[in-house]
Motif scaffolding. Structure first.
Motif, short mmCIF file in Angstrom:
data_model
loop_
_atom_site.label_atom_id
_atom_site.label_comp_id
_atom_site.label_asym_id
_atom_site.label_seq_id
_atom_site.Cartn_x
_atom_site.Cartn_y
_atom_site.Cartn_z
N ILE A 1 39.74 64.89 57.99
CA ILE A 1 40.60 64.35 59.05
C ILE A 1 42.01 64.11 58.50
CG2 ILE A 1 40.99 62.37 60.58
CD1 ILE A 1 37.85 62.10 60.65
N ALA A 2 42.09 63.51 57.31
CA ALA A 2 43.39 63.22 56.71
C ALA A 2 44.21 64.48 56.47
CB ALA A 2 43.19 62.46 55.40
N ARG A 3 43.52 65.59 56.19
CA ARG A 3 44.22 66.84 55.84
C ARG A 3 44.40 67.79 57.02
NH1 ARG A 3 41.37 68.36 49.97
NH2 ARG A 3 42.57 66.85 48.74
N HIS A 4 43.97 67.40 58.21
CA HIS A 4 43.92 68.40 59.28
C HIS A 4 45.28 68.87 59.78
CE1 HIS A 4 44.46 65.20 62.42
NE2 HIS A 4 44.88 66.21 63.16
N LEU B 1 49.92 51.75 50.85
CA LEU B 1 50.16 53.18 50.73
C LEU B 1 51.60 53.42 50.31
CD1 LEU B 1 48.34 54.31 54.02
CD2 LEU B 1 47.39 54.15 51.71
N ASP B 2 51.90 54.66 49.93
CA ASP B 2 53.25 55.03 49.50
C ASP B 2 54.25 54.66 50.61
OD1 ASP B 2 55.62 56.25 48.79
OD2 ASP B 2 54.69 58.15 48.20
N PRO B 3 55.20 53.77 50.35
CA PRO B 3 56.16 53.35 51.39
C PRO B 3 56.95 54.51 51.99
CG PRO B 3 56.32 51.94 49.46
CD PRO B 3 55.44 53.08 49.07
N SER B 4 57.08 55.62 51.24
CA SER B 4 57.84 56.77 51.78
C SER B 4 57.16 57.37 53.01
CB SER B 4 58.02 57.84 50.70
OG SER B 4 56.80 58.49 50.41
N LEU B 5 55.89 57.05 53.22
CA LEU B 5 55.20 57.52 54.43
C LEU B 5 55.88 57.00 55.69
CD1 LEU B 5 51.41 57.25 53.51
CD2 LEU B 5 52.56 59.29 54.40
N LYS B 6 56.58 55.88 55.58
CA LYS B 6 57.26 55.31 56.74
C LYS B 6 58.37 56.22 57.26
CE LYS B 6 56.23 50.48 55.73
NZ LYS B 6 56.75 49.11 55.54
N LEU B 7 58.83 57.14 56.42
CA LEU B 7 59.90 58.04 56.81
C LEU B 7 59.42 59.16 57.74
CD1 LEU B 7 61.60 58.42 53.31
CD2 LEU B 7 62.29 56.92 55.19
N TRP B 8 58.09 59.32 57.84
CA TRP B 8 57.54 60.39 58.66
C TRP B 8 57.17 59.86 60.03
CZ3 TRP B 8 58.27 65.16 56.79
CH2 TRP B 8 58.65 65.24 55.46
N GLY B 9 56.42 60.63 60.77
CA GLY B 9 56.09 60.21 62.14
C GLY B 9 54.65 60.51 62.47
N ASN B 10 54.34 60.41 63.75
CA ASN B 10 52.96 60.53 64.22
C ASN B 10 52.28 61.82 63.80
OD1 ASN B 10 50.95 61.51 66.47
ND2 ASN B 10 50.93 59.27 66.52
N ASN B 11 53.02 62.92 63.76
CA ASN B 11 52.39 64.21 63.41
C ASN B 11 51.74 64.15 62.02
OD1 ASN B 11 52.89 65.51 65.79
ND2 ASN B 11 54.79 66.47 65.09
N HIS C 1 48.94 60.40 62.09
CA HIS C 1 47.67 60.30 62.83
C HIS C 1 46.48 60.85 62.03
CE1 HIS C 1 48.28 64.53 64.17
NE2 HIS C 1 46.97 64.53 64.43
N GLY C 2 46.77 61.72 61.04
CA GLY C 2 45.71 62.18 60.16
C GLY C 2 45.67 61.40 58.87
N VAL C 3 46.80 61.43 58.16
CA VAL C 3 46.87 60.84 56.81
C VAL C 3 46.57 59.34 56.83
CG1 VAL C 3 48.45 60.38 54.88
CG2 VAL C 3 48.49 62.61 56.01
N ILE C 4 47.09 58.63 57.82
CA ILE C 4 46.88 57.19 57.91
C ILE C 4 45.80 56.85 58.95
CG2 ILE C 4 48.01 54.95 58.30
CD1 ILE C 4 50.67 56.42 57.65
N GLY C 5 45.63 57.71 59.91
CA GLY C 5 44.66 57.48 60.97
C GLY C 5 43.24 57.26 60.47
N VAL C 6 42.92 57.83 59.31
CA VAL C 6 41.57 57.65 58.76
C VAL C 6 41.25 56.17 58.51
CG1 VAL C 6 41.33 59.95 57.76
CG2 VAL C 6 42.42 58.15 56.42
#
Length: 199
Positions: free
Chosen positions: A116-119, A80-90, A93-98
């Motif tokens: 779920i990813a977009r919630h 996945l886009d490595p920039s996602l690592k800059l974010w957190g659980n909020n 848990h949806g975008v990656i939780g799927v």
């Protein structure tokens, strides 16, 4: 309802309840049940499949209480886009939780996984199912914050207005706390405000 869930994803509601409850605190589980019930009500109101809505809602916070390292590993494993690592659980848990839902439960229904990813982050082009889960998460009966009653009233009248309202309030809340806002959430706000003006 359990038979419908089993037909859709191969798991009965009872089986899913067990899996979901084992992933989270009782408080979080009660929230999930509230979102499920609310999503089913909204689906019936707006002509969406209530089983799809209930199922996506039941699973929407499946990954909410997983350790951060699980998400960081999934970002690498799924390329996945490595920039996602800059974010957190909020966000995670949806975008990656799927991807964790796919792994643990074998669920591959793209409409359910997308909702779920977009919630939490929304999208400029949400489907009816996406909107229902997004709004249900915001207004479920356990929610108690200034403006939630207005959001509930909007949800009964106009789902797009409810999406715009929830997104605007979420952005204002994050901005007030000095928390960075995920770009897709800003896109959601701009798209729905523009859409409502055209209405």
């Amino acid at each position: 309802m359990s038979d419908a869930y089993e037909t859709l994803v191969g798991h009965s509601r009872a089986d899913l309840l067990l899996h979901v409850s084992q992933q989270m605190s009782d408080h979080r589980f009660q929230h999930v049940l509230g979102v499920e019930a609310t999503a089913i009500t909204l689906a019936q109101l707006y002509g969406c499949d209530p089983d799809m809505a209930g199922l996506a809602a039941l699973l929407h916070d499946y990954a909410k209480e997983l350790p951060d390292q699980v998400f960081l590993d999934l970002i690498d494993q799924k390329h996945l886009d490595p920039s996602l690592k800059l974010w957190g659980n909020n966000i995670w848990h949806g975008v990656i939780g799927v991807y964790q839902i796919e792994k643990d439960l074998g669920i591959t229904n793209s409409e359910i996984l997308q909702a779920i990813a977009r919630h939490t982050v929304g999208s400029r082009d949400m489907t009816l199912l996406d909107k229902i889960v997004y709004v249900a998460d915001y207004i479920e009966p356990g929610r108690d914050f200034p403006g939630v009653e207005e959001a509930r009233e909007l949800a009964r009248r106009d789902l797009d207005q409810a999406v715009a309202y929830a997104t605007a309030r979420t952005i204002a809340h994050l901005a007030q706390k000095g928390i960075p806002i995920y770009p897709q959430t800003l896109e959601t706000y701009n798209a729905y405000i523009s859409h409502l003006k055209k209405k």
